[in-house]
Design an enzyme around this catalytic site. Structure first.
Site, PDB file in Angstrom:
ATOM      1  N   GLU A 102       0.807  -1.220   0.000  1.00 37.09           N
ATOM      2  CA  GLU A 102       0.000   0.000   0.000  1.00 37.09           C
ATOM      3  C   GLU A 102       0.840   1.271   0.000  1.00 37.09           C
ATOM      4  O   GLU A 102       1.985   1.284   0.458  1.00 37.09           O
ATOM      5  CB  GLU A 102      -0.955  -0.002   1.204  1.00 37.09           C
ATOM      6  CG  GLU A 102      -0.278  -0.030   2.554  1.00 37.09           C
ATOM      7  CD  GLU A 102      -1.289  -0.058   3.708  1.00 37.09           C
ATOM      8  OE1 GLU A 102      -1.925  -1.113   3.899  1.00 37.09           O
ATOM      9  OE2 GLU A 102      -1.431   0.939   4.415  1.00 37.09           O
ATOM     10  N   CYS A 147       3.288   8.675   0.560  1.00 31.43           N
ATOM     11  CA  CYS A 147       3.917   7.806   1.561  1.00 31.43           C
ATOM     12  C   CYS A 147       4.063   6.424   0.932  1.00 31.43           C
ATOM     13  O   CYS A 147       3.073   5.829   0.509  1.00 31.43           O
ATOM     14  CB  CYS A 147       3.026   7.744   2.803  1.00 31.43           C
ATOM     15  SG  CYS A 147       3.566   6.531   4.008  1.00 31.43           S
ATOM     16  N   CYS A 187       7.018  -6.783   7.314  1.00 33.02           N
ATOM     17  CA  CYS A 187       8.104  -6.211   8.112  1.00 33.02           C
ATOM     18  C   CYS A 187       8.475  -7.223   9.186  1.00 33.02           C
ATOM     19  O   CYS A 187       7.624  -7.986   9.644  1.00 33.02           O
ATOM     20  CB  CYS A 187       7.619  -4.916   8.769  1.00 33.02           C
ATOM     21  SG  CYS A 187       8.909  -4.025   9.675  1.00 33.02           S
ATOM     22  N   CYS A 195       7.162  -4.227  15.937  1.00 33.28           N
ATOM     23  CA  CYS A 195       6.634  -3.178  16.822  1.00 33.28           C
ATOM     24  C   CYS A 195       5.197  -3.536  17.211  1.00 33.28           C
ATOM     25  O   CYS A 195       4.390  -3.900  16.358  1.00 33.28           O
ATOM     26  CB  CYS A 195       6.691  -1.808  16.158  1.00 33.28           C
ATOM     27  SG  CYS A 195       8.368  -1.327  15.718  1.00 33.28           S
ATOM     28  N   CYS A 198       1.925  -1.915  15.499  1.00 29.68           N
ATOM     29  CA  CYS A 198       1.955  -1.757  14.042  1.00 29.68           C
ATOM     30  C   CYS A 198       1.378  -2.974  13.325  1.00 29.68           C
ATOM     31  O   CYS A 198       1.740  -4.113  13.621  1.00 29.68           O
ATOM     32  CB  CYS A 198       3.392  -1.519  13.592  1.00 29.68           C
ATOM     33  SG  CYS A 198       3.539  -1.270  11.823  1.00 29.68           S
ATOM     34  N   CYS A 248      -0.772   2.030   9.327  1.00 30.28           N
ATOM     35  CA  CYS A 248       0.228   1.362   8.491  1.00 30.28           C
ATOM     36  C   CYS A 248      -0.035  -0.131   8.368  1.00 30.28           C
ATOM     37  O   CYS A 248      -0.008  -0.840   9.360  1.00 30.28           O
ATOM     38  CB  CYS A 248       1.617   1.514   9.099  1.00 30.28           C
ATOM     39  SG  CYS A 248       2.043   3.193   9.436  1.00 30.28           S
TER      40      CYS A 248
HETATM   41  N1  SAH Z   1       9.694   1.028   9.819  1.00 33.35           N
HETATM   42  C1  SAH Z   1       9.777   2.453   9.771  1.00 33.35           C
HETATM   43  C2  SAH Z   1       8.803   3.127   8.847  1.00 33.35           C
HETATM   44  C3  SAH Z   1       7.384   2.646   8.769  1.00 33.35           C
HETATM   45  S1  SAH Z   1       6.224   3.041  10.014  1.00 33.35           S
HETATM   46  C4  SAH Z   1       9.693   3.028  11.164  1.00 33.35           C
HETATM   47  O1  SAH Z   1       9.573   2.276  12.108  1.00 33.35           O
HETATM   48  O2  SAH Z   1       9.833   4.231  11.311  1.00 33.35           O
HETATM   49  C5  SAH Z   1       5.922   4.762   9.948  1.00 33.35           C
HETATM   50  C6  SAH Z   1       5.545   5.310  11.323  1.00 33.35           C
HETATM   51  O3  SAH Z   1       4.211   4.917  11.718  1.00 33.35           O
HETATM   52  C7  SAH Z   1       6.460   4.822  12.422  1.00 33.35           C
HETATM   53  O4  SAH Z   1       6.778   5.872  13.286  1.00 33.35           O
HETATM   54  C8  SAH Z   1       5.603   3.788  13.095  1.00 33.35           C
HETATM   55  O5  SAH Z   1       6.060   3.520  14.380  1.00 33.35           O
HETATM   56  C9  SAH Z   1       4.245   4.436  13.027  1.00 33.35           C
HETATM   57  N2  SAH Z   1       3.116   3.531  13.268  1.00 33.35           N
HETATM   58  C10 SAH Z   1       3.005   2.228  12.978  1.00 33.35           C
HETATM   59  N3  SAH Z   1       1.822   1.745  13.396  1.00 33.35           N
HETATM   60  C11 SAH Z   1       1.168   2.753  13.958  1.00 33.35           C
HETATM   61  C12 SAH Z   1      -0.101   2.892  14.589  1.00 33.35           C
HETATM   62  N4  SAH Z   1      -0.927   1.854  14.725  1.00 33.35           N
HETATM   63  N5  SAH Z   1      -0.437   4.120  15.046  1.00 33.35           N
HETATM   64  C13 SAH Z   1       0.391   5.169  14.906  1.00 33.35           C
HETATM   65  N6  SAH Z   1       1.590   5.106  14.334  1.00 33.35           N
HETATM   66  C14 SAH Z   1       1.989   3.916  13.870  1.00 33.35           C
END
Ligand code: SAH
Length: 346
Positions: A92, A105, A112, A116, A119, A333
């Site tokens: 996406e 974006c 991944c 986290c 996420c 995301c």
């Molecule tokens: N892997 C990279 C880039 C992708 S995520 C990173 O970790 O930065 C882009 C951003 O969205 C990151 O800051 C991530 O932590 C955040 N993110 C992911 N899931 C989320 C959620 N459910 N709510 C808010 N931010 C989120």
């Protein structure tokens, strides 16, 4: 293996074209069709001889992405794209209109492996890295579909860009090449969960891109609860790498801080966070956590987020709250992709 034409830089493409027994100027023409005119097929390259295009389609791959779905927000015109890759995988990207221009974006990996906790991209692990051409095509494809110029790109979709480092560097080279799309490095942001050796490696490249760090916590222990990468690289090591990045590039770091109700949103957190980064030339972007079905994380109230922001400001930290775009077509995301795949398999 077939050559992925759109992932080659100009020198590599020239070598490739000479290898096919074609004159050098054909490489220049082909490069322009791919990265300046950004057409969606070899057939569209009208000034190339048929015989050359035949060789290219036999020997090479001209990567284009086909939209599997486009969701358009009625509120602010944000568009979410689901793309079908040539191997059937689905990824996406998001198109957003801001007053300073259009922003896209993009995703850097299919899935991944960073794990986290909040996420959705990481729930099924990593399927594979994306190629430079697949990263570029998310931008080119959206531009073709919307018919508007794209001035900013953020690598903040699915995947950890630093876990696909070589392809990321190639992507940056191609996107910012003055003979290609020629986007300014300053208009590109790469977001990472904090793979320290890669941050240091990137610092040495002296690029003018913006580095965004997903910090999300005010202490090491708290960070470990949200982000497994914190087990490998402590918050102190990460911040030291950020200081080096600033010294090497002169570019202000962005810290993303995903605020979670009852998790990292207290005023003590705000104070601890201020102390951690007080000496740095940086900016904090507060992101109200986007709840995902598989987890129980909740957004703090807007009041609580404002209080958090005020405390940071009082401590002299630059801070903004991320405006939510496309609320009606939401999905944090990786959520959109995940629901699409689930529907397909049901
Ligand atoms: N892997 C990279 C880039 C992708 S995520 C990173 O970790 O930065 C882009 C951003 O969205 C990151 O800051 C991530 O932590 C955040 N993110 C992911 N899931 C989320 C959620 N459910 N709510 C808010 N931010 C989120």
């Amino acid at each position: 293996m077939a050559t992925d034409l759109k992932s080659l830089n100009y020198e590599e493409l020239t070598e490739y074209v000479l290898g096919l027994g074609e004159p050098k100027f054909r490489a220049k023409q082909l490069y322009e069709w791919m990265h300046v005119k950004r057409v969606d097929s070899l057939e569209a390259m009208t000034n190339l001889p048929k015989s050359f295009k035949e060789k290219l389609s036999e020997d090479g791959i001209y990567t284009t992405l086909t939209p599997a779905a486009v969701l358009v927000s009625k509120i602010d015109g944000t568009r979410k794209y689901l793309w079908r890759l040539s191997d059937g995988n689905v990824i996406e990207s998001v198109f957003m209109r801001y007053h300073h221009g259009n922003s896209v974006c993009i995703s850097s990996q299919v899935g991944c492996r960073m794990g986290c906790k909040f996420c959705a991209s990481t729930l099924d692990g990593l399927a594979r890295n994306m190629t430079p051409s697949e990263m570029l095509e998310q931008i080119y494809g959206i531009e073709r579909e919307v018919g508007e110029k794209i001035s900013n790109v953020v690598v903040m979709g699915c995947g950890e860009p630093m876990d696909n480092f070589d392809n990321l560097l190639k992507f940056i080279e191609l996107l910012t090449d003055e003979h290609g799309m020629h986007m300014s490095q300053r208009n590109l942001t790469v977001s990472t969960c904090g793979i320290v050796p890669r941050i240091l490696q990137l610092a040495k490249k002296h690029l003018q891109i913006t580095l965004a760090i997903s910090l999300h916590a005010s202490s090491n222990e708290q960070r470990k609860e949200l982000m497994p990468i914190a087990e490998t690289f402590s918050i102190d090591k990460l911040l030291d790498a950020c200081r080096t990045y600033f010294e090497e590039t002169g570019r202000r770091i962005t810290f993303e801080y995903c605020v979670v109700a009852g998790g990292n949103d207290t005023l003590e957190d705000a104070t601890r966070l201020s102390n951690l980064i007080q000496d740095m030339n940086c900016h904090v972007n507060l992101i109200p956590v986007n709840p995902i079905e598989e987890r129980t994380f909740k957004q703090p109230t807007m009041d609580a987020i404002e209080r958090f922001k005020n405390r940071l400001e009082k401590n002299g930290i630059n801070v903004t709250i991320r405006r939510e775009m496309g609320r009606d077509i939401n999905g944090a995301c990786g959520q959109l992709r995940k629901s699409y795949i689930a529907e397909e398999n049901s």
